[in-house]
Enzyme design. Structure first.
Site, PDB file in Angstrom:
ATOM      1  N   ALA A   1      43.353   5.348 -11.272  1.00  0.00           N
ATOM      2  CA  ALA A   1      42.925   4.923  -9.342  1.00  0.00           C
ATOM      3  C   ALA A   1      41.881   4.930  -9.839  1.00  0.00           C
ATOM      4  O   ALA A   1      40.746   5.039 -10.499  1.00  0.00           O
ATOM      5  CB  ALA A   1      43.715   5.686  -8.747  1.00  0.00           C
ATOM      6  N   ASN A   2      41.248   3.665  -9.064  1.00  0.00           N
ATOM      7  CA  ASN A   2      39.516   3.495  -8.144  1.00  0.00           C
ATOM      8  C   ASN A   2      39.759   4.542  -7.399  1.00  0.00           C
ATOM      9  O   ASN A   2      40.482   5.220  -6.502  1.00  0.00           O
ATOM     10  CB  ASN A   2      39.981   2.539  -7.609  1.00  0.00           C
ATOM     11  CG  ASN A   2      39.379   0.749  -8.805  1.00  0.00           C
ATOM     12  OD1 ASN A   2      40.198   1.397 -10.598  1.00  0.00           O
ATOM     13  ND2 ASN A   2      38.466   0.239  -8.601  1.00  0.00           N
ATOM     14  N   ARG A   3      38.012   4.894  -7.559  1.00  0.00           N
ATOM     15  CA  ARG A   3      38.092   6.285  -5.672  1.00  0.00           C
ATOM     16  C   ARG A   3      37.131   5.290  -4.715  1.00  0.00           C
ATOM     17  O   ARG A   3      36.930   4.273  -4.375  1.00  0.00           O
ATOM     18  CB  ARG A   3      36.505   6.682  -6.527  1.00  0.00           C
ATOM     19  CG  ARG A   3      35.772   8.136  -5.726  1.00  0.00           C
ATOM     20  CD  ARG A   3      34.818   8.078  -6.623  1.00  0.00           C
ATOM     21  NE  ARG A   3      34.440   8.825  -7.805  1.00  0.00           N
ATOM     22  CZ  ARG A   3      35.245  10.201  -8.205  1.00  0.00           C
ATOM     23  NH1 ARG A   3      35.640  11.163  -7.377  1.00  0.00           N
ATOM     24  NH2 ARG A   3      35.180  10.488  -9.141  1.00  0.00           N
TER      25      ARG A   3
END
Ligand code: C5P
Length: 225
Positions: A29-31
């Protein structure tokens, strides 16, 4: 009659991260907290628009008057966006994962006796670029960009490369005490074909209202020309 500035418009917003599964318990995932995208959806609804919010996995309440579609992965986000068209305005705020695993394990992967797992990756669709090139292209297409240096120059290049009308460039260089990511404030530039508007550091909710005001006056201008 309803005189709110976006009454009668359909505004499509993406927000949050995407989760790309590795196995049933792990993901890439991305933050992203989703706060900025949710604030924009809320501001557009307040301005009278019909709002569709395609949200990745976030722990946020649905803003009042917003139709929310929850998704996990980039491909689910892309098809939810497709299904929500046509839209007058699309604002792509989501931090979409650039890659997903090529193969998703059906069972939890065991700590290998034989070494590390081989996570072969493959590229995710670019939702913004896809919208720009598609036949139901929204009349006003806005992307976001998180940059740590050469913020405006990178945003200009991104605007051209992706075929967006505007890029809202966040300065996430993360000095001045509070981090933009996950925080409640933002520093942004609105990059258009005409030029750049640099905004003060402000609350994400205020940036959302400012952006919605720019959108409303843009739509009014192009339609009275
Ligand atoms: O290339 P970059 O990820 O920095 O571009 C950011 C912009 O593109 C954001 O508006 C984001 O929502 C959008 N994007 C997208 N699909 C992707 C990657 C980014 O819509 N796969």
């Amino acid at each position: 009659p309803d005189h709110r500035p976006l009454y009668g418009r359909h505004v499509l917003v993406t927000a949050g991260p995407t989760h790309e599964p590795i196995d049933p318990v792990r993901y890439i995932a991305n933050r992203s907290s989703g706060k900025q995208g949710f604030a924009i959806a809320a501001a557009a609804a307040e301005a009278g628009a019909r709002v569709t919010l395609v949200a990745g996995p976030v722990a946020l309440d649905t803003p009042h008057g917003v139709d929310r579609i929850d998704v996990e992965s980039a491909r689910e986000m892309a098809s939810a966006v497709d299904g929500a068209l046509p839209a007058d305005v699309a604002i792509m705020v989501a931090a979409v994962a650039d890659w997903r695993t090529r193969d998703v394990a059906g069972q939890k992967m065991k700590k290998a006796r034989t070494g590390l797992p081989d996570l072969a990756l493959t590229e995710n669709p670019d939702i913004l670029a896809g919208l720009a090139a598609g036949k139901a292209r929204p009349g006003l297409l806005i992307g976001f960009a998180a940059e740590t240096e050469d913020v405006v120059a990178n945003a200009r290049a991104k605007r051209e490369r992706k075929g967006a009308d505007w890029i809202v460039a966040n300065d996430v260089s993360g000095d001045r005490g509070e981090s933009v990511m996950g925080g409640d404030h933002n520093r942004a530039h609105i990059v258009t074909a005409q030029g750049v508007e640099t905004l003060e550091r402000m609350a994400k909710t205020d940036l959302a209202r400012t952006l919605v005001a720019r959108i409303a006056s843009h739509l009014e201008t192009v339609e009275t020309e």
